[in-house]
Design an enzyme around this catalytic site. Structure first.
Site, PDB file in Angstrom:
ATOM      1  N   GLN A   1      18.270   5.728  35.659  1.00  0.00           N
ATOM      2  CA  GLN A   1      17.937   4.035  36.325  1.00  0.00           C
ATOM      3  C   GLN A   1      17.786   3.263  34.883  1.00  0.00           C
ATOM      4  O   GLN A   1      18.504   2.085  34.344  1.00  0.00           O
ATOM      5  CB  GLN A   1      16.691   3.296  37.406  1.00  0.00           C
TER       6      GLN A   1
ATOM      7  N   SER B   1      24.559   6.624  43.706  1.00  0.00           N
ATOM      8  CA  SER B   1      25.094   5.555  42.956  1.00  0.00           C
ATOM      9  C   SER B   1      26.326   5.929  42.055  1.00  0.00           C
ATOM     10  O   SER B   1      26.646   5.514  41.028  1.00  0.00           O
ATOM     11  CB  SER B   1      24.616   6.890  41.690  1.00  0.00           C
TER      12      SER B   1
ATOM     13  N   LYS C   1       8.783   5.292  44.262  1.00  0.00           N
ATOM     14  CA  LYS C   1      10.324   5.217  44.934  1.00  0.00           C
ATOM     15  C   LYS C   1      10.433   3.779  45.649  1.00  0.00           C
ATOM     16  O   LYS C   1       9.238   3.207  45.511  1.00  0.00           O
ATOM     17  CB  LYS C   1      10.786   6.869  45.261  1.00  0.00           C
TER      18      LYS C   1
ATOM     19  N   ASP D   1      15.469  12.483  44.229  1.00  0.00           N
ATOM     20  CA  ASP D   1      15.682  12.371  45.253  1.00  0.00           C
ATOM     21  C   ASP D   1      14.920  12.815  46.913  1.00  0.00           C
ATOM     22  O   ASP D   1      15.241  12.377  48.010  1.00  0.00           O
ATOM     23  CB  ASP D   1      17.135  11.547  45.842  1.00  0.00           C
TER      24      ASP D   1
ATOM     25  N   ARG E   1      27.595   2.781  40.491  1.00  0.00           N
ATOM     26  CA  ARG E   1      29.186   2.290  38.706  1.00  0.00           C
ATOM     27  C   ARG E   1      29.709   2.349  38.728  1.00  0.00           C
ATOM     28  O   ARG E   1      31.008   1.430  38.102  1.00  0.00           O
ATOM     29  CB  ARG E   1      28.393   3.613  37.845  1.00  0.00           C
TER      30      ARG E   1
ATOM     31  N   ARG F   1       6.261   8.306  47.776  1.00  0.00           N
ATOM     32  CA  ARG F   1       6.808   9.169  48.784  1.00  0.00           C
ATOM     33  C   ARG F   1       6.076  10.383  48.915  1.00  0.00           C
ATOM     34  O   ARG F   1       5.610  11.425  49.533  1.00  0.00           O
ATOM     35  CB  ARG F   1       8.414   9.525  48.001  1.00  0.00           C
TER      36      ARG F   1
ATOM     37  N   GLY G   1      17.443  -0.110  43.931  1.00  0.00           N
ATOM     38  CA  GLY G   1      16.402  -0.042  42.509  1.00  0.00           C
ATOM     39  C   GLY G   1      17.580  -0.005  41.480  1.00  0.00           C
ATOM     40  O   GLY G   1      17.110  -0.597  40.579  1.00  0.00           O
TER      41      GLY G   1
HETATM   42  C1  S3P Z   1      19.326   6.804  40.925  1.00  0.00           C
HETATM   43  C2  S3P Z   1      18.514   6.822  39.375  1.00  0.00           C
HETATM   44  C3  S3P Z   1      17.267   7.388  40.278  1.00  0.00           C
HETATM   45  C4  S3P Z   1      17.156   7.873  41.627  1.00  0.00           C
HETATM   46  C5  S3P Z   1      18.163   7.105  42.355  1.00  0.00           C
HETATM   47  C6  S3P Z   1      19.093   6.481  42.446  1.00  0.00           C
HETATM   48  C7  S3P Z   1      21.024   6.768  39.722  1.00  0.00           C
HETATM   49  O1  S3P Z   1      16.383   6.910  39.495  1.00  0.00           O
HETATM   50  O2  S3P Z   1      15.731   8.210  42.205  1.00  0.00           O
HETATM   51  O3  S3P Z   1      17.720   7.237  43.598  1.00  0.00           O
HETATM   52  O4  S3P Z   1      21.967   5.569  41.026  1.00  0.00           O
HETATM   53  O5  S3P Z   1      19.959   5.531  38.804  1.00  0.00           O
HETATM   54  P1  S3P Z   1      15.137   7.200  38.653  1.00  0.00           P
HETATM   55  O6  S3P Z   1      15.580   6.305  37.900  1.00  0.00           O
HETATM   56  O7  S3P Z   1      14.148   5.964  39.068  1.00  0.00           O
HETATM   57  O8  S3P Z   1      14.373   8.562  38.332  1.00  0.00           O
END
Ligand code: S3P
Length: 429
Positions: free
Chosen positions: A169, A23, A342, A315, A27, A346, A94
């Site tokens: 996200q 993450s 996801k 996760d 960013r 899952r 994602g």
């Molecule tokens: C993430 C947020 C999470 C997580 C993903 C990474 C991020 O997803 O499951 O692996 O970096 O913002 P969600 O926002 O869908 O919960």
């Protein structure tokens, strides 16, 4: 399709460092690209997901030099990105797709985002809907819920948005759009999701304010490039924590792991299950707390998991299912419906795999119940193209009665390219 086999281990021992946080790595590229001046990133996760983000920003004219250790990002300033010449491919990621959708909605150019067969099945309305309230024009398949997404950048206005899901996200997509919007953008969420965007935006000098239950971002302020050291990913460390807990006679030190409180649900859950995990040498790096984790094998017991522990360990559920399968008694997971959207569903994937391994599992709409036992039955399992399902079952193989093979393991490279080597290095046979 590549498969991988793990043999049962006598113990898990040694000292490792896991790769950088996924993450935070995403960013660092995004904020570094739209800041003024240079941003350096050390410890960047060299997984396919993060390269999807990196390649997308390169395609928008951002210069990123890489000496193999440090990335040097030549920031373009808030309005310096260029219209990409081609479709931007987010692969399996994602985070790349949802965060970039927010960021691209406020540009003065047109862009298209796509992804692999799994990402193209994941819901996007959760970002398109609030972004359209800010004035964004974005088109997608299935009435705007599925990629590819076509983004007609335009001027945006800030909104107040109460997100129905605790999703970093969604929150981050709106925060990034908010940097380009007139006025302020306020986002609240039912439980606090990971706050890396908030921390990094503040570190870059953004106009941001956090309060109980939400965040407010004001548009128009330029960001300043910074030096970032990415901590080890606690989501990657989780596989090794569980490995050391479930194999008797184990002791493992995992160095340099990020312990941001919005991510430490895994520590709280495993500790509540009776796991021995000590935090050693707690420190702060680039605005994020970090520690070494000392994990010793433990007799685990089943617990109930729900509420704000769910986003704080979102996760880690696949590998938590493996821990639960080897714990004494029943583990109940509820309020975890998000697991169904996801990289794969899952809940369904882990229920099917664990049943095949001889574990009694009941699926519920928003979670599952797992009856723990002494050992997993070895055999061949499916990743369904999901890196965390693949790694979880391989970890389970260390505590199985015979070999565990997982089919379709290429996906592990999205988040943890050296997983197999690290696992082989600590498994005592
Ligand atoms: C993430 C947020 C999470 C997580 C993903 C990474 C991020 O997803 O499951 O692996 O970096 O913002 P969600 O926002 O869908 O919960």
């Amino acid at each position: 399709m590549q498969s991988f086999t793990v043999q049962p281990a006598k113990a898990v021992r040694g000292e490792i460092a896991v790769p950088g946080d996924k993450s935070i790595s995403h960013r660092s590229i995004m904020l570094g690209s739209i800041a003024r001046g240079t941003t350096t990133v050390r410890g960047f996760l060299r997984g396919e997901d993060n390269y999807s983000t990196l390649n997308a920003f390169r395609a928008m004219g951002v210069d990123v030099a890489d000496d193999g250790e440090t990335l040097r990002i030549g920031g373009k300033g808030l309005h310096g990105l260029a219209e990409p010449f081609d479709i931007l491919d987010c692969g399996n990621s994602g985070t790349s797709m949802r965060l970039m959708t927010g960021l691209l909605a406020g540009q003065n150019f047109f862009s298209i985002l796509t992804g692999d067969q799994y990402l193209r099945k994941r819901p996007m309305k959760r970002v398109l809907e609030p972004l359209s309230r800010m004035g964004a024009t974005i088109y997608g398949r299935s009435g705007g819920d599925r990629a590819p997404l076509a983004i007609v950048g335009r001027e945006l206005s800030g909104i107040d948005y109460a997100s129905p899901v605790a999703s970093a996200q969604v929150k981050s997509a709106l925060m990034l759009a908010g940097l380009y919007a007139s006025g302020t953008t306020t986002i609240t969420e039912p439980h606090l999701s990971r706050d890396h965007s908030e921390r990094m935006l503040r570190y870059f000098g953004g106009d941001i304010e956090t309060f109980a239950g939400g965040v407010r971002v004001s548009g128009g302020r330029e960001l300043e490039g910074r030096d970032i050291v990415v901590p080890g990913d606690i989501s990657s460390a989780a596989f090794f924590m569980v490995a050391a807990l479930i194999v008797p006679g184990s002791e493992l030190l995992i160095r340099g792991v990020g312990i941001n409180p919005t991510r430490t649900g895994i520590l709280d859950i495993l500790t509540a299950m009776g796991g021995s995990i000590d935090l050693v040498d707690c420190r702060e790096v680039s605005g994020e707390p970090v520690a070494d984790l000392l994990v010793r094998s433990s007799r685990l017991r089943g617990i109930e998991i729900g509420g704000d522990l769910v986003p704080r360990a979102i996760d880690e559920f696949p590998v938590l299912c493996v821990a639960a399968a080897l714990a004494e008694g029943r583990t109940v997971v509820r309020e975890a419906r998000e697991l169904r959207v996801k990289e794969t569903d899952r809940i369904a994937a882990m229920a099917a795999n664990l049943r095949k391994a001889g574990v009694a599992v009941t699926e519920t709409e928003d979670g599952m119940e797992i009856e723990g036992g002494e050992r997993l039955q070895g055999g061949t399992f499916e990743s369904r193209g999901d890196h965390r399902i693949a790694m979880s079952m391989l970890v389970g193989g260390l505590a199985a009665d015979r070999d565990v093979t997982v089919d379709d393991v290429e996906c592990i490279a999205t988040s943890f390219p050296n997983f197999m080597n690290l696992l082989a290095g600590v498994a005592v046979r």
